[in-house]
Design a protein around this motif. Structure first.
Motif, PDB file in Angstrom:
ATOM      1  N   ASP A 110       0.829  -1.194   0.000  1.00 24.67           N
ATOM      2  CA  ASP A 110       0.000   0.000   0.000  1.00 24.67           C
ATOM      3  C   ASP A 110       0.872   1.256   0.000  1.00 24.67           C
ATOM      4  OD1 ASP A 110      -2.249  -1.605   0.112  1.00 24.67           O
ATOM      5  OD2 ASP A 110      -2.443  -1.473   2.296  1.00 24.67           O
ATOM      6  N   ASP A 134      -0.700 -16.068   1.042  1.00 26.05           N
ATOM      7  CA  ASP A 134      -0.640 -14.713   1.594  1.00 26.05           C
ATOM      8  C   ASP A 134      -0.149 -13.744   0.526  1.00 26.05           C
ATOM      9  OD1 ASP A 134      -0.536 -12.518   3.212  1.00 26.05           O
ATOM     10  OD2 ASP A 134       0.889 -13.331   4.657  1.00 26.05           O
ATOM     11  N   ALA A 167      -2.932 -13.017  -2.060  1.00 29.52           N
ATOM     12  CA  ALA A 167      -3.949 -12.110  -1.527  1.00 29.52           C
ATOM     13  C   ALA A 167      -3.456 -10.668  -1.561  1.00 29.52           C
ATOM     14  CB  ALA A 167      -4.312 -12.512  -0.100  1.00 29.52           C
ATOM     15  N   ARG A 168      -2.192 -10.453  -1.242  1.00 31.44           N
ATOM     16  CA  ARG A 168      -1.629  -9.106  -1.256  1.00 31.44           C
ATOM     17  C   ARG A 168      -1.498  -8.577  -2.686  1.00 31.44           C
ATOM     18  NH1 ARG A 168       2.990  -8.761   3.493  1.00 31.44           N
ATOM     19  NH2 ARG A 168       1.960 -10.125   5.005  1.00 31.44           N
ATOM     20  N   ILE A 209      -3.492  -9.427  -5.250  1.00 36.64           N
ATOM     21  CA  ILE A 209      -4.851  -9.112  -5.716  1.00 36.64           C
ATOM     22  C   ILE A 209      -5.301  -7.762  -5.154  1.00 36.64           C
ATOM     23  CG2 ILE A 209      -7.264  -9.809  -5.543  1.00 36.64           C
ATOM     24  CD1 ILE A 209      -6.291 -12.720  -5.643  1.00 36.64           C
ATOM     25  N   ARG A 210      -4.918  -7.459  -3.934  1.00 33.96           N
ATOM     26  CA  ARG A 210      -5.273  -6.174  -3.315  1.00 33.96           C
ATOM     27  C   ARG A 210      -4.762  -4.998  -4.151  1.00 33.96           C
ATOM     28  NH1 ARG A 210      -6.449  -3.856   1.715  1.00 33.96           N
ATOM     29  NH2 ARG A 210      -5.309  -1.931   2.169  1.00 33.96           N
ATOM     30  N   GLN A 211      -3.626  -5.192  -4.833  1.00 32.62           N
ATOM     31  CA  GLN A 211      -3.053  -4.120  -5.639  1.00 32.62           C
ATOM     32  C   GLN A 211      -3.500  -4.181  -7.107  1.00 32.62           C
ATOM     33  OE1 GLN A 211      -1.723  -1.873  -3.887  1.00 32.62           O
ATOM     34  NE2 GLN A 211      -1.618  -3.098  -2.021  1.00 32.62           N
ATOM     35  N   PRO A 220      -7.237  -4.615  -7.894  1.00 27.29           N
ATOM     36  CA  PRO A 220      -8.634  -4.927  -7.547  1.00 27.29           C
ATOM     37  C   PRO A 220      -9.567  -5.042  -8.741  1.00 27.29           C
ATOM     38  CG  PRO A 220      -8.134  -2.635  -7.052  1.00 27.29           C
ATOM     39  CD  PRO A 220      -6.831  -3.286  -7.411  1.00 27.29           C
TER      40      PRO A 220
END
Length: 333
Positions: A172, A273, A276-277, A279-281, A283
């Motif tokens: 982030d 893990d 998932a991180r 995919i967060r970047q 969206p």
């Protein structure tokens, strides 16, 4: 000016730029919108690829009005933008204030974005002249077209190790991506981008990284060895000797996080893990069901290699040698 129906017929583009090295995604803008579009445009080489190679396009033009807001609630948002997904064929985009609007036609891989005069006009703020709605519209439009091309737009940095392979830096805002990139540039590593990259496949199927570089936003206190939380715009080429690279094959992924009072160290991260991180970047992956499985497979391949949580302590802030030691201890580089 044009109406809501589309660009002026036969109008010559003031800006015409290939966004990918292979020329398959192209952006054009008319003279009235060019200045605002350039605030978003990655700093890519001026030479443009053959127009005949373009598979997908984004066209930006000036209009007094934009498409009407659909009556149904939006099913996606990238503030201050809203979107309406029409099955697997198209998406309507519109700024909440009605200053930007357009459509993405997936069948033809073509997007059109209309900007009202207020949106096209540079904002009279020296530190932030860009229009947030225009920036979001171009980001979301390009991301969704790239997904249809089985590529992925990521909010991430990328550096190139001495062996010529790229390492992603994923996290982030304020995770330490730009500071880490600058430290590695100073140590002689190459760099691809500090904020936005495109993942794709090389001819042999390996995951490859291509950069969409822009000016870096670095902590104001970096040169004094201090962390202030305030950012300034800097030219990445001023940090040399590490050179800019258009792209490289992916070696692995680092997930930085600042923990100032603890020593810098890289530790392995489980694949689930890491995915998932990632995919967060990215969206927008979940918006288009027609290609979500393929793009997810690309991201899964990206995390199949080495992946580490990079804890960034004060000991490595502006200390490239200490950072390199921590990476070497983990087998990075």
């Amino acid at each position: 000016m044009t109406g809501a129906g589309g660009p002026a017929s036969g109008a010559a583009a003031a800006l015409d730029r290939a966004l990918l090295e292979d020329g398959t995604l192209r952006l054009t803008a008319d003279v009235a919108t060019e200045a605002q579009v350039r605030y978003w445009l990655p700093r890519l080489p001026a030479g443009s690829a053959d127009r005949g190679r373009a598979r997908a396009s984004i066209e930006v033009y000036l209009s007094d009005v934009v498409a009407a807001r659909p009556e149904t609630p939006p099913n996606m948002a990238l503030d201050p933008l809203e979107g309406w997904v029409h099955g697997m064929e198209a998406i309507t985009l519109r700024a909440r204030d009605g200053s930007v609007g357009g459509t993405i036609d997936f069948a033809n891989l073509k997007a059109t974005l209309a900007l009202t005069p207020d949106a096209a006009r540079p904002i009279a703020t020296p530190l932030e002249p860009r229009n947030a709605a225009v920036f979001s519209a171009l980001t979301l439009t390009s991301a969704l077209l790239l997904n249809r091309m089985r590529r992925a737009l990521l909010h991430a940095a990328a550096v190139v190790a001495p062996d010529g392979r790229a390492w992603l830096l994923v996290g982030d805002a304020f995770a330490g991506k730009t500071t880490t990139t600058v430290n590695l540039i100073r140590a002689g590593w190459g760099w691809v981008s500090d904020d936005t990259v495109v993942l794709g496949r090389a001819d042999d199927g390996a995951v490859a990284v291509e950069g969409w570089p822009r000016a870096f936003h670095l902590d104001r206190g970096y040169h004094a060895g201090e962390s202030t939380g305030a950012r300034v715009t800097v030219d990445p080429e001023s940090f040399g000797p590490g050179p800019w690279r258009r792209g490289a094959r992916l070696a692995g992924i680092l997930f930085p996080r600042v923990e100032a009072d603890r020593p810098t160290v890289a530790t392995p991260l489980p694949a689930a893990d890491a995915l998932a991180r990632l995919i967060r970047q990215s969206p927008w992956l979940l918006v288009d069901r027609a290609v979500a499985r393929d793009v997810l497979a690309l991201l899964t391949a990206a995390v199949s290699g080495p992946r580490f949580h990079l804890r960034l302590g004060r000991d490595s802030y502006r200390d490239a040698g200490r950072l390199l030691d921590a990476l070497a201890a983990a087998g990075v580089g």
